[in-house]
Write a protein that holds these residues in place. Structure first.
Motif, PDB file in Angstrom:
ATOM      1  N   PHE A  94      43.169  83.000  79.365  1.00  0.00           N
ATOM      2  CA  PHE A  94      44.417  82.347  79.759  1.00  0.00           C
ATOM      3  C   PHE A  94      44.270  81.608  81.082  1.00  0.00           C
ATOM      4  O   PHE A  94      44.774  80.485  81.234  1.00  0.00           O
ATOM      5  CB  PHE A  94      45.539  83.387  79.853  1.00  0.00           C
ATOM      6  CG  PHE A  94      46.167  83.724  78.534  1.00  0.00           C
ATOM      7  CD1 PHE A  94      46.885  82.777  77.819  1.00  0.00           C
ATOM      8  CD2 PHE A  94      46.045  84.992  77.996  1.00  0.00           C
ATOM      9  CE1 PHE A  94      47.469  83.081  76.601  1.00  0.00           C
ATOM     10  CE2 PHE A  94      46.617  85.313  76.777  1.00  0.00           C
ATOM     11  CZ  PHE A  94      47.321  84.357  76.071  1.00  0.00           C
ATOM     12  N   ALA A 130      44.582  77.502  81.377  1.00  0.00           N
ATOM     13  CA  ALA A 130      45.577  76.986  82.327  1.00  0.00           C
ATOM     14  C   ALA A 130      44.914  76.091  83.366  1.00  0.00           C
ATOM     15  O   ALA A 130      45.441  75.012  83.709  1.00  0.00           O
ATOM     16  CB  ALA A 130      46.305  78.144  83.000  1.00  0.00           C
ATOM     17  N   SER A 131      43.767  76.520  83.840  1.00  0.00           N
ATOM     18  CA  SER A 131      43.048  75.712  84.842  1.00  0.00           C
ATOM     19  C   SER A 131      42.594  74.384  84.252  1.00  0.00           C
ATOM     20  O   SER A 131      42.720  73.326  84.889  1.00  0.00           O
ATOM     21  CB  SER A 131      41.838  76.492  85.368  1.00  0.00           C
ATOM     22  OG  SER A 131      42.245  77.717  85.936  1.00  0.00           O
ATOM     23  N   GLY A 177      44.000  72.899  81.801  1.00  0.00           N
ATOM     24  CA  GLY A 177      45.194  72.096  81.603  1.00  0.00           C
ATOM     25  C   GLY A 177      45.627  71.389  82.875  1.00  0.00           C
ATOM     26  O   GLY A 177      45.989  70.199  82.843  1.00  0.00           O
ATOM     27  N   ILE A 178      45.601  72.106  83.982  1.00  0.00           N
ATOM     28  CA  ILE A 178      45.968  71.480  85.265  1.00  0.00           C
ATOM     29  C   ILE A 178      45.024  70.324  85.589  1.00  0.00           C
ATOM     30  O   ILE A 178      45.442  69.244  86.034  1.00  0.00           O
ATOM     31  CB  ILE A 178      45.950  72.534  86.383  1.00  0.00           C
ATOM     32  CG1 ILE A 178      47.056  73.571  86.141  1.00  0.00           C
ATOM     33  CG2 ILE A 178      46.113  71.885  87.749  1.00  0.00           C
ATOM     34  CD1 ILE A 178      47.012  74.727  87.112  1.00  0.00           C
ATOM     35  N   PRO A 227      53.405  80.568  80.936  1.00  0.00           N
ATOM     36  CA  PRO A 227      53.016  79.429  81.781  1.00  0.00           C
ATOM     37  C   PRO A 227      51.612  78.909  81.479  1.00  0.00           C
ATOM     38  O   PRO A 227      51.375  77.695  81.545  1.00  0.00           O
ATOM     39  CB  PRO A 227      53.104  79.993  83.210  1.00  0.00           C
ATOM     40  CG  PRO A 227      53.063  81.466  83.059  1.00  0.00           C
ATOM     41  CD  PRO A 227      53.675  81.777  81.753  1.00  0.00           C
ATOM     42  N   CYS A 228      50.681  79.803  81.125  1.00  0.00           N
ATOM     43  CA  CYS A 228      49.324  79.349  80.820  1.00  0.00           C
ATOM     44  C   CYS A 228      49.291  78.496  79.555  1.00  0.00           C
ATOM     45  O   CYS A 228      48.564  77.493  79.487  1.00  0.00           O
ATOM     46  CB  CYS A 228      48.378  80.540  80.675  1.00  0.00           C
ATOM     47  SG  CYS A 228      48.020  81.400  82.221  1.00  0.00           S
ATOM     48  N   LEU A 249      50.713  74.972  80.314  1.00  0.00           N
ATOM     49  CA  LEU A 249      49.729  74.150  81.023  1.00  0.00           C
ATOM     50  C   LEU A 249      48.604  73.711  80.094  1.00  0.00           C
ATOM     51  O   LEU A 249      48.120  72.572  80.178  1.00  0.00           O
ATOM     52  CB  LEU A 249      49.162  74.931  82.214  1.00  0.00           C
ATOM     53  CG  LEU A 249      50.130  75.183  83.370  1.00  0.00           C
ATOM     54  CD1 LEU A 249      49.507  76.119  84.392  1.00  0.00           C
ATOM     55  CD2 LEU A 249      50.517  73.856  84.038  1.00  0.00           C
ATOM     56  N   ALA A 250      48.166  74.604  79.199  1.00  0.00           N
ATOM     57  CA  ALA A 250      47.075  74.267  78.287  1.00  0.00           C
ATOM     58  C   ALA A 250      47.474  73.143  77.335  1.00  0.00           C
ATOM     59  O   ALA A 250      46.719  72.178  77.136  1.00  0.00           O
ATOM     60  CB  ALA A 250      46.658  75.505  77.503  1.00  0.00           C
TER      61      ALA A 250
END
Length: 656
Positions: free
Chosen positions: A260, A264-265, A267-268, A337-338, A341-342
């Motif tokens: 996750f 998320a990273s 995605g950002i 939230p992850c 963002l993904a």
């Protein structure tokens, strides 16, 4: 030893009361009374578990490895399945992303986390848990074996509501017609079957999609190699599940947590690097514009959008492994939230490289036809469950119609008109009152019966589990010299998952406690029509004041176990008072000697067959499907670990 018994069945509910209430009926009611007071004494000091903040965070972290694996891998294949024929308009990406965002917000977050999770059955989730809650609040069970003694269980919790409330009106509406109860049951079966159908495919799709990522950097790898890698991974994953939820959770929780954080990273990074304008998808107006542009592809793409919430049913179904707060914290703080963002990051990347949508990690079934495979599997399981329920219902109706009057049994006298041989006979039945037909069939075909007879009713209740302290209800049937008892063993739908090696031992422990306590109360109570075994604690303290420490401890242990024994009611004065045991030996020693002589488990083997004039589909369903299910289903002899040398099956055939 099978006897062919042909019983005609009629539709509708079973009327357990007869209009002709003669003397035999009244005598039967007095002899075979309900267990209200017995159940009332079994309530223990159950309290809801409290978790510290640190333990709650640990459980939230652990739930990641068990509950959210499928949901976390959905970004691998959602966009590819949403646009299987490529992207014609870049604005479609924003519309699809907006649909994904609000699907995750409305269904997993608002519906499951904040609404459905609160409708749990003492911490248990799933379709059966919801149906059990309905069965406890309304009389919607198709098999009417409810009894008010069941409501004394500590796990039999239910809420109260005003008579004019919407809940009360819904309750009355459901109870009014049998067709509505059946429709509710069908919905439960459909929901369960759809979970099974989805659960069969979801692990395979997730792992196959992940293994398909190898072809991004190694395009020369064939599909066969990808499938082989996926099979190896699946076999490895399923091979470790027998270690239990705790170990599996701790093994995969760090992996899923890093997953996750990684998506998320990424995605950002993709949002910052490629297109920050995708964040406007958080406005629902782009959903309207997405469908306003028209086209059949807009509607068929919803099948891919729905894959973004694949596996969300595990959030509620796996509540039995984790507390509700832990599941809610894990989803709200990490998963939700992850995932946002993904998906936003993937949308930003696809906006820059629309021709790369086919490399969105997902290799799917042809997923334009939609998810037809899970539906077909669900339909098959729905058919199987419906046949199983129909056959079980007819078997129960047959047991109810053919049960024998207790007054007739007691009219045979202490010997039951037979030779009473040393030993204990445990007669298993689904009836909590009356004598099962297999017993009358048994004694009419054999000239002997055991010195001690215990009718054992294994009863399944609409709760997840029954505490061990409240498992057994014991009462005497008839005068003492009959040596006949009834024992009701109560289980929840989550209890019978493994062999119960101690069933016979615990049954006799409760029987001995019952006899000891009954003897103590008879010695200290005046002669009356009925009395309670469970006296006050002060009365027992008076009994303990004999100066013998060892005997005091044993008697106090007996008092501590009183809650698992309950009350005893005397038989009406129309029945002859019980005589003293021969030779002055008390009843417990008598039962012990009979137990040492041998315990025989007498079980009915009712075979259900379709009538000759029945339609062909009914013959297939009953004679083949139901017969096969009965054959592969574990019987009570296996569940309770009954030795084969102590098992006696009494066969009979029932035609529907």
């Amino acid at each position: 030893m099978a006897a062919r018994v042909e019983a005609a069945t009629v539709g509708g509910e079973i009327d357990e009361e007869t209009d002709d209430r003669g003397s035999m009926w009244e005598l039967d009611q007095k002899l075979d009374q309900s267990m209200d007071e017995e159940a009332g004494r079994l309530r223990n000091m159950y309290r809801e578990k409290k978790f510290s903040a640190l333990l709650l965070l640990q459980l939230s972290f652990q739930s990641l490895g068990v509950v959210y694996g499928d949901l976390g891998t959905s970004p691998l294949y959602v966009f590819y399945n949403t646009f299987p024929h490529g992207i014609k308009d870049p604005e479609d990406i924003i519309g699809a992303l907006s649909l994904i965002i609000y699907s995750l917000t409305l269904i997993p977050l608002l519906k499951y986390v904040f609404v459905v999770c609160k409708a749990n059955d003492n911490g248990q989730g799933g379709t059966f848990a919801l149906y059990s809650l309905l069965c406890r609040h309304a009389k919607v069970k198709t098999i009417r074996n409810q009894h008010r003694t069941d409501e004394e269980l500590t796990t039999y919790s239910r809420s109260t509501f005003h008579e004019q409330s919407f809940a009360a009106k819904t309750k009355r509406w459901l109870e009014k017609r049998t067709s509505r109860k059946t429709a509710l049951l069908v919905l439960v079966l459909v929901g369960t079957c759809m979970v099974i159908g989805d659960g069969i495919l979801t692990p395979a799709i997730s792992v196959l999609s992940a293994a398909g990522g190898l072809r991004v950097n190694l395009p020369h790898i064939s599909n066969g190699v990808v499938v082989l890698v996926a099979v190896v991974i699946l076999v490895s994953l399923f091979s470790v599940q027998h270690y239990g939820t705790d170990r599996v959770g701790w093994l995969f929780a760090p992996i899923v947590f890093l997953w996750f954080l990684s998506i998320a990273s990424i995605g950002i990074y993709n949002i910052w690097r490629h297109d920050t304008s995708v964040l406007k998808a958080f406005s629902p107006v782009y959903i309207y514009r997405y469908f306003k542009r028209g086209g059949r592809d807009r509607w068929t793409s919803l099948g891919g959008i729905m894959l973004s919430i694949t596996g969300i049913e595990a959030l509620f179904a796996d509540l039995s492994h984790f507390p509700v707060s832990a599941v809610q914290i894990a989803f709200t703080v990490i998963v939700f939230p992850c995932l946002l963002l993904a998906y936003s990051g993937q949308a930003a990347y696809i906006r820059r490289h629309p021709d790369h949508v086919a490399d969105a990690f997902y290799r799917s079934i042809p997923v334009d036809q939609g998810g037809w495979v899970p539906l077909v599997i669900a339909a098959a399981f729905l058919l199987i469950m419906s046949v199983w329920h129909y056959g079980t219902l007819k078997r129960y109706e047959f047991e109810m119609h053919s049960r024998v009057s207790m007054a007739w049994i007691l009219g045979l006298g202490p010997s039951l008109g037979l030779v009473r041989v040393p030993g204990v006979g445990l007669v298993y039945t689904e009836l909590a009152s009356g004598v099962p037909h297999i017993f009358s069939h048994f004694i009419t075909n054999l000239p002997a019966i055991h010195s001690v007879v215990v009718f054992v009713c294994v009863k399944n209740l609409p709760v997840f589990t029954v505490p061990e302290e409240e498992r057994f209800l014991v009462k005497r049937i008839g005068p003492k010299n009959f040596h006949m008892f009834r024992c009701v063993a109560r289980y929840g739908y989550g209890d019978l998952h493994k062999k119960d090696d101690d069933f016979e031992k615990r049954l006799f422990e409760n029987l001995f406690l019952f006899v000891r306590l009954e003897s103590m109360m008879e010695g200290g109570c005046s002669d009356s029509d009925e009395y309670s075994i469970c006296g006050s604690q002060n009365q027992f303290k008076d009994m303990l004041g004999n100066g013998n420490e060892k005997e005091n401890l044993e008697t106090f242990d007996t008092f501590e176990s009183i809650e698992s024994i309950t009350t005893v009611k005397r038989v009406s004065h129309t029945v002859t008072a019980s005589s003293q045991m021969s030779g002055g030996v008390d009843e417990q020693e008598f039962i012990n000697r009979c137990r040492d002589a041998g315990v025989v488990h007498i079980m009915g083997n009712t075979v259900v067959r379709a009538r000759r004039e029945a339609r062909f589909y009914k013959k297939i369903a009953i004679d083949y499907v139901y017969a096969f299910l009965r054959k592969i289903c574990r019987e009570h002899s296996v569940i309770f670990n009954v030795p084969q040398e102590s098992l006696l099956n009494v066969g009979q055939i029932f035609y529907v």
